[in-house]
Design an enzyme around this catalytic site. Structure first.
Site, short mmCIF file in Angstrom:
data_model
loop_
_atom_site.label_atom_id
_atom_site.label_comp_id
_atom_site.label_asym_id
_atom_site.label_seq_id
_atom_site.Cartn_x
_atom_site.Cartn_y
_atom_site.Cartn_z
N HIS A 14 0.86 -1.19 0.00
CA HIS A 14 0.00 0.00 0.00
C HIS A 14 0.89 1.23 0.00
O HIS A 14 2.06 1.16 0.35
CB HIS A 14 -0.97 0.03 1.18
CG HIS A 14 -0.32 -0.01 2.54
ND1 HIS A 14 0.11 1.11 3.19
CD2 HIS A 14 -0.03 -1.05 3.36
CE1 HIS A 14 0.63 0.78 4.36
NE2 HIS A 14 0.57 -0.53 4.49
N LYS A 47 -6.86 6.09 -3.50
CA LYS A 47 -6.25 6.22 -2.18
C LYS A 47 -5.46 4.98 -1.81
O LYS A 47 -5.92 3.85 -2.00
CB LYS A 47 -7.34 6.51 -1.13
CG LYS A 47 -6.79 7.12 0.15
CD LYS A 47 -7.94 7.65 0.99
CE LYS A 47 -7.45 8.25 2.30
NZ LYS A 47 -6.72 9.51 2.11
N HIS A 96 12.96 -4.16 4.61
CA HIS A 96 11.86 -3.25 4.90
C HIS A 96 12.18 -2.32 6.08
O HIS A 96 12.05 -1.09 5.97
CB HIS A 96 10.61 -4.09 5.20
CG HIS A 96 9.35 -3.30 5.35
ND1 HIS A 96 8.45 -3.11 4.33
CD2 HIS A 96 8.84 -2.63 6.41
CE1 HIS A 96 7.43 -2.38 4.75
NE2 HIS A 96 7.64 -2.08 6.02
N ASP A 156 5.96 -1.06 12.91
CA ASP A 156 4.84 -1.09 11.96
C ASP A 156 4.11 -2.41 12.07
O ASP A 156 4.22 -3.10 13.10
CB ASP A 156 5.33 -0.82 10.53
CG ASP A 156 6.22 -1.91 9.95
OD1 ASP A 156 6.46 -2.92 10.64
OD2 ASP A 156 6.66 -1.76 8.80
N ASP A 167 4.80 3.19 4.55
CA ASP A 167 5.48 2.52 3.45
C ASP A 167 5.94 3.46 2.34
O ASP A 167 6.91 3.18 1.65
CB ASP A 167 4.58 1.42 2.86
CG ASP A 167 4.65 0.14 3.67
OD1 ASP A 167 5.22 0.17 4.78
OD2 ASP A 167 4.16 -0.89 3.20
N ARG A 210 0.26 13.87 5.62
CA ARG A 210 -0.25 15.14 6.16
C ARG A 210 -0.15 16.28 5.16
O ARG A 210 0.85 16.42 4.47
CB ARG A 210 0.53 15.54 7.42
CG ARG A 210 0.68 14.44 8.46
CD ARG A 210 -0.62 14.18 9.18
NE ARG A 210 -0.39 13.26 10.28
CZ ARG A 210 -1.20 12.25 10.58
NH1 ARG A 210 -2.28 12.03 9.86
NH2 ARG A 210 -0.95 11.47 11.61
N ALA A 211 -1.20 17.09 5.13
CA ALA A 211 -1.13 18.37 4.40
C ALA A 211 -0.46 19.38 5.32
O ALA A 211 -0.86 19.54 6.47
CB ALA A 211 -2.52 18.84 4.01
N ASN A 237 -5.84 23.63 9.81
CA ASN A 237 -5.24 23.06 8.60
C ASN A 237 -5.67 21.61 8.47
O ASN A 237 -5.37 20.78 9.33
CB ASN A 237 -3.71 23.15 8.67
CG ASN A 237 -3.03 22.49 7.47
OD1 ASN A 237 -3.68 22.16 6.48
ND2 ASN A 237 -1.74 22.29 7.56
N SER A 264 -6.24 18.38 5.29
CA SER A 264 -5.81 18.03 3.93
C SER A 264 -6.87 18.40 2.91
O SER A 264 -8.07 18.34 3.17
CB SER A 264 -5.50 16.54 3.85
OG SER A 264 -6.60 15.77 4.28
#
Length: 611
Positions: A11, A36, A131, A154, A337, A425-426, A555, A557
């Site tokens: 993903h 997405k 990884h 993770d 990822d 994140r935006a 703020n 996204s």
């Protein structure tokens, strides 16, 4: 030396480009395909990175992939053998896919690269990193530290789920690992699934839901599901989980322990889900804090770097910062990822090619996270005109003034400026903005702009120099990865009647003088805005401060629920016309909703698959 890093096939596929060890470009495939968490080979992200840097594919010295497919296949086989004959149905489903596509992934990657440039011997240039080494590299090498401990957490890589590495100069060495099936990420994902959210995308919803509940199930989790040692190492009780052998995260024994079947997606949230979210969040924080404390004691390192999907848990990060086990902490903004693409390229440069590292002299080497494509004024005007937009073109000062005025009037502003952010994140490049002082802004943005669950909090962007005026924090948080509390003098005490409210009923009670960004527990996920990395965004907030006295804005996204963050001016206009955003700034072009052709309005509420 030019090195391309790639992550794909699980993903959040992405590409990243290094030129002589400097991060010059990075982007996620979803921003271009509009799917997405797109997992496909990142053709468009690669093209964006190469085009943006003016590099031809044939000029690349190496291409690095972020994990080792053979080791993943080994885990799959050994896991099924260990649990046989349980899980045969899952094994039968997965094996043909692995044999057909993933076992021969090197050939598949080479074939895809040949589609970009057929004359290159890609087999000779292709390198593979492990990884968690990719995660660790993405955290250490761009950090401002010459030496640091590196903690990665993770779901699972090849075998590793948690790792400790030590970085010094160009050297990076993994010293400890926790292996599958024992995974903090998978434990959190099990509760994500059980509370009715989508695994690999809904974990942040669980984190946002947690303050509405009480950690009533924490002891039950620690007694039955996970055994945590004092150094933070842990083991899961696999009797309660189904991810090793089945097609779901949890099983009937898990459901019996917590009193019922999993919540169905989109079903009404109850106090039970809120308490479950609070409980798994509390357990996660305890494990992260114990891991960090153990690392500090064992290594005596003064700095800590974080990466891996669990490093996006900004509530745990905030508590870790306040614990002060380390002098400084730095988190990779693309911790999941997608960031593995960058990490793989850094592994190739520093460890495979043995090139020296230059430590960042500013905040870090990520350039504020603004590593994606940008657009010239001519490109913006052409795309907007083609889309049927009505706009005016202003100078820099006029644009900032118009947008600050709109924010001060309580309007929602779409803000599309400069290079696109890398990571989830935006950060003021592809953002929707609002007035943090408004008691209705949080609910309005959730229900009328984002079309998402009303409980989800919004983040404040605050001028870096003013952060300690409003929040109990003196540290930098440029990537929105730290949570801290609003200062007591800005809080609004709850009445006796309000204190009796439970769960989601707390939502509409203003908690501070900046209620749109204050969560129900008086916390906020903070972004400090720095003039050095995003001068136009800094100027906008500074102008808003001149008008209102407040250096804080909302703020979030620039997308609706289920949609990737907008990637182009055309995407931005489409989202603008499909929501109740009132003003849109794309580069120096300003659009007002009332001047647009109403025939171009779209129904965005159900345009994307729910996340």
């Amino acid at each position: 030396m030019k090195i391309l890093g790639i992550s794909a096939y699980y993903h959040d596929s992405a590409a990243a480009l290094l030129v002589d060890g400097r991060v010059v470009a990075a982007a996620q495939e979803e921003r271009f395909t509009r799917r997405k968490h797109d997992s496909s080979f990142p053709h468009r992200a690669i093209a964006s990175c190469l085009d943006g840097a003016g590099v031809r594919a044939g000029e690349l010295d190496a291409v690095a992939f972020y994990d080792k497919p053979f080791l993943k296949f080994e885990r799959l086989l050994e896991t099924y053998l260990a649990f046989a004959p349980r899980g045969f149905q899952s094994f039968r489903t997965a094996l043909p896919v692995w044999v057909k596509d993933k076992l021969f992934q090197k050939s598949e990657i080479v074939r895809e690269l040949r589609g970009i440039e057929s004359s290159v011997d890609w087999g000779e240039k292709l390198l593979f990193s492990e990884h968690h080494l990719s995660h660790a590299a993405s955290a250490f090498y761009p950090s401002p530290f010459q030496r640091a401990a590196v903690l990665t957490m993770d779901g699972v890589g090849e075998w590793t789920t948690t790792s400790l590495a030590i970085g010094e100069g160009r050297e990076l060495r993994v010293t400890k690992e926790i292996h599958f099936p024992h995974s903090l990420g998978l434990l959190y994902s099990a509760f994500t699934y059980y509370t009715g959210f989508k695994v690999n995308s809904g974990e942040y919803k669980v984190m946002g839901l947690a303050p509405y509940g009480e950690p009533k199930y924490k002891d039950l989790i620690l007694r039955n599901l996970v055994d945590v040692k004092e150094d933070g190492s842990f083991r899961l009780n696999l009797d309660y989980f189904d991810y090793c052998t089945g097609l779901t995260m949890t099983n009937e024994k898990f459901h019996e322990l917590f009193g019922g079947a999993p919540r169905k997606p989109e079903e009404r949230l109850t106090q039970r889900e809120m308490d479950l979210a609070a409980s798994i969040q509390a357990v996660t924080e305890e494990i992260v804090l114990k891991l960090a404390r153990g690392i500090a004691f064992e290594t005596k390192e003064k700095n800590l770097c974080l990466a891996g999907g669990v490093a996006l848990n900004c509530v745990a990060n905030g508590k870790l910062l306040r614990a002060r086990y380390f002098d400084r902490i730095w988190m990779q903004p693309a911790a999941g990822d997608a960031g593995g693409a960058l990490g793989a390229a850094l592994v190739a440069f520093h460890l495979s090619c043995k090139k020296e590292r230059k430590t960042a002299t500013a905040l870090d080497s990520m350039r504020g996270g603004f590593l994606g494509p940008d657009f010239t004024l001519e490109e913006i005007q052409r795309q907007l005109t083609k889309s049927g937009a009505v706009f005016e073109t202003l100078d820099d000062e006029g644009l900032v003034q118009a947008c600050a005025d709109a924010l001060a009037q309580g309007k929602a502003v779409g803000w599309f400026q400069g290079r696109m952010e890398f990571g989830p994140r935006a950060l003021g490049g592809r953002s929707i903005l609002g007035d943090a002082r408004s008691p209705t802004m949080q609910k309005t943005l959730n229900l009328k702009v984002k079309y998402r669950e009303s409980f989800r909090p919004f983040a404040p962007s605050v001028l870096a120099e003013d952060v300690s005026r409003f929040f109990e924090m003196n540290d930098e948080s440029p990537y929105m990865l730290l949570v801290a509390d609003v200062r007591p003098e800005h809080r609004i005490a709850m009445s006796e009647e309000q204190q009796k409210l439970f769960g989601i009923d707390k939502l509409n009670v203003p908690r501070s003088t900046i209620p749109a960004v204050t969560h129900v527990d008086y916390s906020a996920r903070i972004q400090t805005v720095h003039k050095e990395t995003n001068p136009r965004y800094w100027s906008l907030i500074s102008e808003f401060k001149k008008l209102t006295g407040c250096p804080v804005i909302v703020n979030t996204s620039f997308n609706v629920r289920g949609e990737p963050i907008v990637g182009s001016p055309e995407d931005a206009f489409r989202c603008f016309m499909g929501t109740e955003i009132e003003v849109l700034a794309v580069g120096n072009c300003l659009l007002r909703k009332e001047r647009q052709n109403p025939a171009l309005k779209k129904n965005y509420e159900h345009a994307f698959e729910l996340d």
